[in-house]
Design a protein around this motif. Structure first.
Motif, PDB file in Angstrom:
ATOM      1  N   ALA A  82      -4.517  32.903  13.454  1.00  0.00           N
ATOM      2  CA  ALA A  82      -5.958  33.104  13.203  1.00  0.00           C
ATOM      3  C   ALA A  82      -6.699  33.748  14.368  1.00  0.00           C
ATOM      4  CB  ALA A  82      -6.631  31.779  12.820  1.00  0.00           C
ATOM      5  N   LYS A  83      -5.981  34.241  15.375  1.00  0.00           N
ATOM      6  CA  LYS A  83      -6.632  34.765  16.581  1.00  0.00           C
ATOM      7  C   LYS A  83      -7.513  35.984  16.317  1.00  0.00           C
ATOM      8  CE  LYS A  83      -3.094  32.996  19.721  1.00  0.00           C
ATOM      9  NZ  LYS A  83      -1.996  33.347  20.669  1.00  0.00           N
ATOM     10  N   ASN A  84      -7.162  36.777  15.321  1.00  0.00           N
ATOM     11  CA  ASN A  84      -7.921  38.003  15.048  1.00  0.00           C
ATOM     12  C   ASN A  84      -8.853  37.876  13.843  1.00  0.00           C
ATOM     13  OD1 ASN A  84      -6.741  39.743  17.125  1.00  0.00           O
ATOM     14  ND2 ASN A  84      -4.839  39.469  15.969  1.00  0.00           N
ATOM     15  N   SER A  85      -9.127  36.657  13.434  1.00  0.00           N
ATOM     16  CA  SER A  85      -9.906  36.423  12.212  1.00  0.00           C
ATOM     17  C   SER A  85     -11.267  37.107  12.233  1.00  0.00           C
ATOM     18  CB  SER A  85     -10.098  34.921  11.997  1.00  0.00           C
ATOM     19  OG  SER A  85      -8.868  34.272  11.799  1.00  0.00           O
ATOM     20  N   PHE A  86     -11.939  37.092  13.389  1.00  0.00           N
ATOM     21  CA  PHE A  86     -13.321  37.584  13.471  1.00  0.00           C
ATOM     22  C   PHE A  86     -13.455  38.860  14.309  1.00  0.00           C
ATOM     23  CE2 PHE A  86     -13.503  32.931  13.023  1.00  0.00           C
ATOM     24  CZ  PHE A  86     -14.280  32.819  11.886  1.00  0.00           C
ATOM     25  N   LYS A  87     -12.358  39.539  14.596  1.00  0.00           N
ATOM     26  CA  LYS A  87     -12.399  40.610  15.594  1.00  0.00           C
ATOM     27  C   LYS A  87     -13.414  41.703  15.273  1.00  0.00           C
ATOM     28  CE  LYS A  87      -8.487  43.278  13.723  1.00  0.00           C
ATOM     29  NZ  LYS A  87      -7.147  43.854  14.059  1.00  0.00           N
ATOM     30  N   HIS A  88     -13.629  41.997  13.995  1.00  0.00           N
ATOM     31  CA  HIS A  88     -14.573  43.068  13.644  1.00  0.00           C
ATOM     32  C   HIS A  88     -16.029  42.591  13.657  1.00  0.00           C
ATOM     33  CE1 HIS A  88     -11.465  45.962  12.743  1.00  0.00           C
ATOM     34  NE2 HIS A  88     -10.853  45.085  11.978  1.00  0.00           N
ATOM     35  N   ALA A  89     -16.238  41.284  13.676  1.00  0.00           N
ATOM     36  CA  ALA A  89     -17.603  40.751  13.599  1.00  0.00           C
ATOM     37  C   ALA A  89     -18.051  40.104  14.907  1.00  0.00           C
ATOM     38  CB  ALA A  89     -17.696  39.717  12.469  1.00  0.00           C
ATOM     39  N   ASN A 102     -20.205  28.024   7.509  1.00  0.00           N
ATOM     40  CA  ASN A 102     -19.793  26.819   6.794  1.00  0.00           C
ATOM     41  C   ASN A 102     -18.294  26.634   6.965  1.00  0.00           C
ATOM     42  OD1 ASN A 102     -19.856  24.598   4.768  1.00  0.00           O
ATOM     43  ND2 ASN A 102     -18.646  26.060   3.570  1.00  0.00           N
ATOM     44  N   LEU A 103     -17.898  25.523   7.595  1.00  0.00           N
ATOM     45  CA  LEU A 103     -16.479  25.240   7.817  1.00  0.00           C
ATOM     46  C   LEU A 103     -15.909  24.563   6.578  1.00  0.00           C
ATOM     47  CD1 LEU A 103     -14.168  25.446   9.847  1.00  0.00           C
ATOM     48  CD2 LEU A 103     -14.782  23.158  10.646  1.00  0.00           C
ATOM     49  N   GLU A 104     -15.148  25.311   5.819  1.00  0.00           N
ATOM     50  CA  GLU A 104     -14.610  24.837   4.535  1.00  0.00           C
ATOM     51  C   GLU A 104     -13.265  24.178   4.791  1.00  0.00           C
ATOM     52  OE1 GLU A 104     -15.235  25.297   0.080  1.00  0.00           O
ATOM     53  OE2 GLU A 104     -16.482  25.291   1.865  1.00  0.00           O
ATOM     54  N   GLY A 105     -13.285  22.891   5.071  1.00  0.00           N
ATOM     55  CA  GLY A 105     -12.070  22.169   5.401  1.00  0.00           C
ATOM     56  C   GLY A 105     -12.215  21.440   6.718  1.00  0.00           C
ATOM     57  N   VAL A 106     -11.120  20.850   7.188  1.00  0.00           N
ATOM     58  CA  VAL A 106     -11.170  20.033   8.400  1.00  0.00           C
ATOM     59  C   VAL A 106     -10.231  20.587   9.469  1.00  0.00           C
ATOM     60  CG1 VAL A 106     -11.801  17.967   7.119  1.00  0.00           C
ATOM     61  CG2 VAL A 106      -9.378  18.432   7.570  1.00  0.00           C
ATOM     62  N   LEU A 107     -10.477  20.156  10.709  1.00  0.00           N
ATOM     63  CA  LEU A 107      -9.606  20.461  11.839  1.00  0.00           C
ATOM     64  C   LEU A 107      -8.761  19.225  12.110  1.00  0.00           C
ATOM     65  CD1 LEU A 107     -12.336  22.175  14.056  1.00  0.00           C
ATOM     66  CD2 LEU A 107     -10.388  23.343  12.996  1.00  0.00           C
ATOM     67  N   TYR A 133      -7.431  25.748  16.252  1.00  0.00           N
ATOM     68  CA  TYR A 133      -8.266  26.796  15.663  1.00  0.00           C
ATOM     69  C   TYR A 133      -9.743  26.591  16.001  1.00  0.00           C
ATOM     70  CZ  TYR A 133      -4.416  28.569  12.725  1.00  0.00           C
ATOM     71  OH  TYR A 133      -3.240  29.131  12.271  1.00  0.00           O
ATOM     72  N   GLY A 134     -10.095  25.396  16.462  1.00  0.00           N
ATOM     73  CA  GLY A 134     -11.479  25.155  16.848  1.00  0.00           C
ATOM     74  C   GLY A 134     -11.929  26.103  17.943  1.00  0.00           C
ATOM     75  N   SER A 135     -11.041  26.407  18.885  1.00  0.00           N
ATOM     76  CA  SER A 135     -11.395  27.301  19.989  1.00  0.00           C
ATOM     77  C   SER A 135     -11.622  28.725  19.495  1.00  0.00           C
ATOM     78  CB  SER A 135     -10.305  27.275  21.053  1.00  0.00           C
ATOM     79  OG  SER A 135      -9.064  27.732  20.522  1.00  0.00           O
ATOM     80  N   ILE A 136     -11.027  29.104  18.368  1.00  0.00           N
ATOM     81  CA  ILE A 136     -11.263  30.433  17.788  1.00  0.00           C
ATOM     82  C   ILE A 136     -12.696  30.523  17.290  1.00  0.00           C
ATOM     83  CG2 ILE A 136     -10.601  31.981  15.902  1.00  0.00           C
ATOM     84  CD1 ILE A 136      -7.744  30.806  16.197  1.00  0.00           C
TER      85      ILE A 136
END
Length: 381
Positions: A82-89, A102-107, A133-136
């Motif tokens: 998931a490291k590149n999940s938001f790279k364009h935004a 909105n975090l859909e699910g749990v850590l 994934y929280g740090s992402i």
């Protein structure tokens, strides 16, 4: 804007209207540049203005985030962790004064699903993101996350407890569980109140409007700006429109969203950010406060359909003053699919769809949306 940077050289005193015009332009600048502009405006007025006459706040908001699930197995996790999940935004998210999703699910790293959801035992419909994934999310720039939704209880108390623990450790503010109904925090000198609602178990109820109003009013008495999130409405491509009544989906009451949002603003909410339908919905201004009825999906790796309109991924940029009144905004259009993830959309399809839905659903929405996604208050509002 270049000429505005030489305001200290001007010999004539600026009028109040000119101050306001400059600061409205500054609203669309990154926080660091906006601070420079505001200081120069004050200096230009013979050093007699200690604080600019109009402070502005930029908010970036997105819909559902589900970065992949380790349940039922690791095949539901992205290959890049998931490291590149938001790279364009990243630019849009990081430059905002406050970024919301909105975090859909749990850590959660270990743990079994709650009993009544075991019918999904062999399907990827239960969302358990690894705690790392929280740090992402933190690195992407998110300051505030709603955790009140229909996946909040997928892994019972262990999932909720772990999620709050991780987000708290990262300094990401979260609310929406019954145990964590609201959050008060300060960013850049602005004191915020945040609360999130859902019609689902173990969350703060969307259906009990009187209770919601009391919670919002209490937050407003303690803070400058109150942000409200809700997770409600039907789900899927057939539920793009906002009805003027309660929504029943698969036998469940998913809330009367017009009634809820207007009551929330009456109680003191300044910005309302909706999610839940997995599609974008229209927007309106009510008492000069912005309501986004659904921001759809943003980053949802597997487990959530992103076909057709479900793949539209708007990022909403909102500019408000310190009274919470809407000044202007913009819908930045992205798209996503399960192969390439989140990508910019030069065809502006998310903005165009929200524009069409706003015009279809609201006789007097109080705002105008351009083909490029610019949002401005209507003159008749």
């Amino acid at each position: 804007m270049g000429g505005f940077f030489f305001l200290p050289l001007m010999k004539t005193r600026l009028t109040l209207l000119f101050f306001v015009a400059i600061l409205m332009v500054a609203c669309n600048q990154p926080p660091a540049k906006r601070a420079v502009i505001q200081k120069q405006v004050a200096k230009a007025a013979d050093k007699k203005v200690i604080n600019p006459p109009l402070d502005v706040i930029n908010i970036a908001a997105v819909g559902d985030i589900m970065l992949g699930s380790s349940y039922p197995d690791s095949t539901f996790l992205p290959p890049d962790s998931a490291k590149n999940s938001f790279k364009h935004a990243l630019k849009d998210l990081r430059e905002a004064d406050l970024a919301f999703g909105n975090l859909e699910g749990v850590l959660l790293d270990t743990g079994a699903p709650v009993g009544y959801k075991l019918r999904f035992k062999h399907k990827g419909y239960l969302f358990k993101m690894p705690t790392k994934y929280g740090s992402i999310l933190k690195d992407a720039g998110f300051d505030v996350l709603s955790v009140g939704n229909n996946h909040s209880n997928d892994f019972d108390r262990a999932g909720r407890k772990s999620t709050i623990k991780i987000l708290d450790s990262l300094g990401v503010h979260a609310a929406g569980f019954k145990t964590h109904p609201s959050k008060v925090f300060t960013l850049n000198g602005v004191k915020y109140g945040f609360c999130a609602f859902s019609p689902n178990g173990q969350t703060v109820s969307l259906l009990h409007i009187a209770m919601a109003k009391n919670l919002i009013a209490d937050l407003k008495s303690k803070t400058d700006i109150v942000i409200v999130s809700f997770h409600g409405g039907g789900e899927g491509a057939d539920y793009e429109h906002v009805p003027d009544s309660a929504e029943i989906f698969k036998g469940e009451d998913r809330g009367d969203l017009r009634l809820f949002t207007h009551a929330a603003i009456d109680a003191g909410a300044d910005v309302i950010l909706g999610n839940g339908p997995h599609v974008a919905r229209g927007m309106e201004l009510y008492k000069n406060r912005l309501i986004a009825y659904s921001l759809g999906n943003f980053v949802t790796y597997k487990g959530v359909s992103v076909s057709g309109v479900c793949g539209l991924a708007p990022l909403l940029k909102i500019c408000i003053n310190k009274k919470g009144e809407f000044l202007n905004g913009r819908i930045v259009s992205y798209r996503q699919n399960h192969q390439t993830g989140l990508q910019p959309d030069t065809l502006n399809r998310a903005a165009l769809r929200i524009k069409a839905l706003t015009q279809a659903d609201f006789i007097r929405p109080g705002l105008s949306i351009s083909a490029s996604g610019a949002i401005t208050p209507s003159i008749t509002n």
